[in-house]
Design a protein around this motif. Structure first.
Motif, short mmCIF file in Angstrom:
data_model
loop_
_atom_site.label_atom_id
_atom_site.label_comp_id
_atom_site.label_asym_id
_atom_site.label_seq_id
_atom_site.Cartn_x
_atom_site.Cartn_y
_atom_site.Cartn_z
N SER A 66 0.83 -1.21 0.00
CA SER A 66 0.00 0.00 0.00
C SER A 66 0.86 1.26 0.00
O SER A 66 0.52 2.26 -0.66
CB SER A 66 -0.93 0.01 1.21
N THR A 67 1.99 1.23 0.72
CA THR A 67 2.88 2.39 0.72
C THR A 67 3.63 2.50 -0.60
O THR A 67 3.90 3.60 -1.09
CB THR A 67 3.87 2.33 1.88
N LEU A 68 3.99 1.37 -1.19
CA LEU A 68 4.63 1.41 -2.50
C LEU A 68 3.69 1.95 -3.57
O LEU A 68 4.09 2.66 -4.49
CB LEU A 68 5.11 0.01 -2.90
N LYS A 69 2.41 1.61 -3.43
CA LYS A 69 1.42 2.06 -4.40
C LYS A 69 1.36 3.59 -4.45
O LYS A 69 1.16 4.19 -5.52
CB LYS A 69 0.06 1.49 -4.02
N SER A 70 1.58 4.23 -3.30
CA SER A 70 1.49 5.68 -3.26
C SER A 70 2.59 6.32 -4.08
O SER A 70 2.45 7.46 -4.55
CB SER A 70 1.56 6.16 -1.81
N VAL A 71 3.74 5.64 -4.25
CA VAL A 71 4.82 6.19 -5.05
C VAL A 71 4.35 6.42 -6.48
O VAL A 71 4.58 7.47 -7.08
CB VAL A 71 6.05 5.27 -5.02
N PHE A 72 3.65 5.42 -7.03
CA PHE A 72 3.18 5.54 -8.41
C PHE A 72 1.95 6.44 -8.51
O PHE A 72 1.78 7.17 -9.49
CB PHE A 72 2.86 4.15 -8.97
N TYR A 266 1.38 -14.47 -13.13
CA TYR A 266 1.15 -14.01 -11.76
C TYR A 266 2.34 -13.14 -11.38
O TYR A 266 3.42 -13.25 -11.95
CB TYR A 266 1.03 -15.20 -10.79
N THR A 267 2.12 -12.28 -10.44
CA THR A 267 3.22 -11.48 -9.90
C THR A 267 3.23 -11.66 -8.39
O THR A 267 2.23 -12.02 -7.79
CB THR A 267 3.06 -9.98 -10.24
N GLU A 268 4.38 -11.39 -7.81
CA GLU A 268 4.51 -11.51 -6.37
C GLU A 268 5.52 -10.49 -5.90
O GLU A 268 6.37 -10.01 -6.67
CB GLU A 268 4.95 -12.92 -5.97
N THR A 269 5.43 -10.13 -4.65
CA THR A 269 6.34 -9.15 -4.09
C THR A 269 7.79 -9.65 -4.18
O THR A 269 8.06 -10.80 -3.89
CB THR A 269 5.99 -8.86 -2.63
N GLY A 270 8.69 -8.78 -4.58
CA GLY A 270 10.07 -9.19 -4.74
C GLY A 270 10.33 -9.91 -6.05
O GLY A 270 11.30 -10.63 -6.18
N TYR A 271 9.45 -9.69 -7.03
CA TYR A 271 9.55 -10.36 -8.32
C TYR A 271 10.92 -10.15 -8.97
O TYR A 271 11.53 -11.07 -9.52
CB TYR A 271 8.44 -9.83 -9.23
N LEU A 272 11.43 -8.90 -8.86
CA LEU A 272 12.67 -8.58 -9.56
C LEU A 272 13.87 -9.33 -9.02
O LEU A 272 14.84 -9.56 -9.74
CB LEU A 272 12.94 -7.07 -9.47
N ILE A 412 3.62 -2.63 -8.92
CA ILE A 412 4.48 -2.48 -7.76
C ILE A 412 5.23 -3.77 -7.42
O ILE A 412 6.22 -3.74 -6.69
CB ILE A 412 3.69 -1.99 -6.52
N ASP A 413 4.78 -4.89 -7.96
CA ASP A 413 5.55 -6.12 -7.78
C ASP A 413 6.84 -6.09 -8.60
O ASP A 413 7.73 -6.90 -8.37
CB ASP A 413 4.72 -7.34 -8.20
#
Length: 851
Positions: A66-72, A266-272, A412-413
């Motif tokens: 949710s906090t990462l979403k605010s960046v975009f 699918y995507t997941e947190t820390g995908y990169l 954001i993922d």
């Protein structure tokens, strides 16, 4: 500043395959940290540091979305392009120069040899591409209404207004990244230029200084025209060859670009993070995202829905499966309106290698990573990578190929939520993290509250090697420093025997070391208050303090008067007074030393009582040779090793005597040397040496005041519960090294708390600690957690998983297994007692001279 048309006569067309760099880039100029593009758009940059991955479980990362979403949502307006660059760049040999300089200036030959061997080991890893640095930065475009173009240069007022607008968005982005848990800062002018220069000149180790427009002058004439050193002239220092079959060549580097062909299923947190697994060398992962206008997206979806509805749900129509699925996707997307924003996004992996063979290896690993993530077949450009390479250039306004349209929740993922810890800017020792990056570490740094550290690890985890690595590095960096080690075994014996200016004090009935507790520093004839207090405490080891406070006071008076009288008696004697002399004085003393008046009867009785009870440590008592003696060991050496291995486990009295002497040496070391001198005090096997209530109180007192004397106090123990005695003061240990405990020990049971709970570690450590590995003869893994007061005002520690790897020479000098010690003994004896030469000969025979 006045903007004009850039002239780059040196890069004009000429010859097959050659292009004018100015026509390939849309850079116009760089002014006040902002890049101005030829079309009038502006681009700013931000460095950001994701928090360490040691602190976030998978659930924690999901909550951070949710906090990462605010960046975009708040930092990327409609139509603007936001890019993140995750770069993994090979380390440079120059980064070890400070270590080499410290070694070359170290007067101790053993420390110099160990540090140089460690530097050579790291240099070998650097040359082989095993270690690198992670760097994260983001760029974002700013489009102004009524913007200027290269054909219509702006006035100074228009330019300044545009720059201020871009800087305002830059400040907003930094604020949003900080709120999302990142350490962010705006990129300066040289930062921007360095990132662009490194992109176009990957073979250059360091970018030159940028020359801004106001400082540019005509340096020479090129083909009859003045050379004004434009931005593109400063960037174009490396020739680009696009004719090689392996792909484009930038100077002496081979380049390949891989892109994701579509959004993963699918995507997941820390995908990169998964995209970089197993990659070594110079790698960029570039995520570009252009925010689409919400109204345009809504209109487009409604039109698609109308077209698909007639093909799926109209009367008499037999729907196709593909159309039905598309309609379902469109209706799902419409439900996101007002909640999620849509982006046109792309993900590319840029590989830069020193040879075609290395490039092919990187490509195989990168393709496998992309395929395992179900990101579709990775798109490989081959020799056409140069076009994609230019499109992905930092601070450019181009858009690369193979874009997909995710929503914020998926986008954001693709943002790096966590990262390896970068360590300190400089350090006494350089570790390698599990992720392959270099971590510089120093016990003395302004970024932490104290220089104290603690090692918690089970037996066989490499605690001794870690401690000796730390101290050999710090003693090399701070050659005038002081080291005192207290050990319940003999693990440090060989290290100290090899050092110059050392003293080894053995405690135990088989020891020939004698140390007189009544010795005074040179020039002092009577004990000062601190020394007198220590002598009274020493006497109390044998004469238990009575429960009655008045009786205890009488005894303290008698002991202090007897001590002072004994020193007066021996003022002109050649030998020093001993504890037996104090005992005799207690038996015969009758007057006060300062007034000559007769002592009161209760004091006289107390003196006789103390003398009788003190007798049990004198005469034929087994402990007498070590309590009542003349010193045969000096404690003026700067490297002191105090070992208590000769004391039986159940001999509490002898152990208390040894602890008192050890404590006295530590206090003397802390207070005798000037405050600017670095002092290192280390207690190994802590749980065996500090047991009684008084010993714990002594440790707490040390923790409270040692920082003021420039002391780094270190402890090592197998039992984390030993830290419970410190209470809140255990936070004084700014640096924690935690080894590989089993899952049961890490989590604990219903009856017994685990390591994570006892030490107050992040919950992710419950799964991390059992994964730490130790490979005998190669490396040991530890979790390093550092309390950085500047970076973590909330008290949260940062850190990483480090791999402690030492040279063969150091391992053989440090290791203390019985068979290793026996083998070293033979070689050192053959070398005439020269420890370093003996170990070097041993290593040479084992590995052919490779240490």
């Amino acid at each position: 500043m006045v903007f004009t048309h850039p002239h780059t006569p040196g890069n004009s067309n000429g010859g097959a395959g050659r292009k004018n760099l100015n026509t390939q880039l849309d850079y116009w100029d760089l002014h006040e940290n902002i890049v101005i593009l030829k079309g009038g758009r502006l681009v700013y940059g931000v460095y950001f540091e994701p928090p360490s991955h040691l602190h976030f479980t998978e659930d924690d990362l999901v909550r951070r979305q949710s906090t990462l979403k605010s960046v975009f949502d708040l930092a990327v307006p409609d139509g603007e392009t936001f890019r993140t660059y995750t770069s993994l760049r090979g380390a440079l040999e120059e980064e070890i120069l400070d270590t080499r300089r410290a070694a070359e200036g170290c007067p101790d030959g053993v420390l110099r040899a160990l540090t140089l061997a460690r530097a050579e080991l790291l240099e070998h890893k650097i040359l082989s591409g095993e270690v690198a640095h992670w760097r994260f930065f983001a760029t974002a475009t700013v489009t102004l209404p009524g913007r200027f173009t290269i054909d219509e240069p702006p006035s100074p007022q228009e330019l300044q207004h545009a720059i201020q607008t871009a800087q305002g968005w830059q400040t907003t982005t930094v604020a949003q990244l900080t709120a999302a848990g990142f350490a962010a800062r705006p990129m300066g002018q040289q930062d921007v230029f360095s990132e662009m220069f490194s992109w176009f000149n990957p073979g250059w180790p360091v970018a030159p200084a940028f020359v801004p427009q106001a400082q540019r002058r005509v340096h020479s004439l090129r083909r009859g025209r003045p050379d004004h050193l434009t931005l593109t002239r400063q960037l174009g220092c490396t020739r680009i060859d696009n004719l090689h079959a392996a792909g484009p060549i930038l100077g002496d580097r081979y380049v390949e670009v891989l892109s994701l062909g579509r959004l993963p299923e699918y995507t997941e947190t820390g995908y990169l993070k998964h995209l970089t697994d197993g990659l070594h060398g110079t790698v960029y992962v570039v995520v570009e995202a252009t925010r689409e206008n919400d109204y345009d997206v809504s209109t487009e979806l409604e039109k698609k829905k109308g077209d698909l509805w007639t093909r799926v749900r109209a009367p008499g129509v037999i729907p196709t499966g593909k159309a039905a699925n598309l309609l379902t996707e469109v209706e799902a997307a419409q439900r996101l309106e007002g909640v999620e924003s849509r982006f046109e996004a792309g993900v590319s992996v840029v590989l830069i290698a020193g040879s075609p063979h290395e490039l092919e290896r990187l490509k195989r690993v990168a393709r496998g990573n992309v395929t395992r993530l179900r990101g579709g077949t990775p798109i490989s450009y081959g020799f056409q990578s140069v076009a994609q390479y230019f499109a992905l250039a930092p601070f450019s306004g181009y858009q690369s190929a193979f874009l997909f349209q995710p929503y914020t929740a998926n986008l954001i993922d693709l943002f790096p939520p966590v990262a390896p810890w970068k360590g300190f800017e400089e350090g006494a020792i350089t570790f390698q993290s599990r992720d392959g990056s270099l971590v510089k570490f120093d016990l003395f740094t302004s970024r932490t509250r104290t220089a104290h550290f603690a090692i918690f690890a089970p037996s066989g985890s490499g605690k001794t090697v870690l401690a000796l690595s730390l101290y050999s590095a710090h003693l090399t960096k701070y050659p005038d420093s002081v080291l005192v080690v207290s050990d319940a075994k003999q693990d440090f014996a060989y290290f100290f025997r090899a050092l110059s200016d050392h003293a080894i004090i053995n405690f135990g009935y088989e020891s020939d070391t004698r140390w007189n507790i009544l010795d005074l520093p040179a020039g002092m004839e009577e004990p000062d208050g601190t020394k007198l207090s220590a002598l009274i405490s020493f006497t109390r080891l044998f004469v238990e303090r009575p429960a009655d406070a008045r009786a205890a006071d009488y005894e303290d008076v008698a002991i202090s008067e007897a001590m002072l009288a004994t020193y007066k008696q021996f003022r002109h004697e050649e030998r020093r007074p001993q504890i037996s002399d104090v005992q005799r004085m207690l038996s015969t003393i009758g007057t006060y030393t300062d007034t000559g008046k007769t002592m009161e009867l209760p004091v006289l009785d107390a003196a006789r009582s103390v003398a009788i009870r003190l007798r049990k440590a004198l005469g034929s008592s087994p402990i007498a040779p070590f309590v009542d003696c003349q010193s045969n060991t000096t404690i003026t050496a700067r490297r002191l090793y105090l070992t208590t291995c000769g004391i039986p486990e159940d001999d509490e009295l002898m152990r208390r005597v040894a602890h008192h002497i050890v404590k006295s040496v530590m206090w003397s070391t802390a207070k005798t040397y000037p405050r600017h001198v670095k002092k290192f005090i280390f207690i190994d096997e802590f749980e065996h040496q500090i047991q009684t209530e008084q010993e714990v109180k002594d440790m707490l007192q040390m923790l409270r005041v040692f920082r003021s004397f420039g002391v780094s106090l270190g402890i090592a123990t197998q039992d984390p519960a030993a830290s419970a005695s410190f209470g809140a003061l255990k936070d004084s240990f700014s640096h924690l090294f935690v080894g590989g405990y089993s899952k049961g020990a890490a989590l604990g049971t219903a009856d017994r708390p685990g390591v994570v709970e006892i030490l107050g570690l992040p919950q992710v450590m419950a799964t991390t600690l059992p994964e730490l590995n130790t490979v005998q003869g190669r490396y040991s893994e530890f979790a390093l957690l550092v309390g950085e007061n500047a970076e973590r005002p909330s008290g949260e520690r940062s850190g990483d998983i480090i791999r402690l790897e030492e040279s063969t020479l150091a391992l053989w000098l440090f290791n203390s297994h019985a068979h290793e010690v026996a083998r070293k003994d033979r070689y050192v004896e053959a070398a005439g007692g020269d420890v370093l030469q003996g170990v070097r000969t041993l290593v040479s025979e084992l590995s052919g001279g490779d240490s």
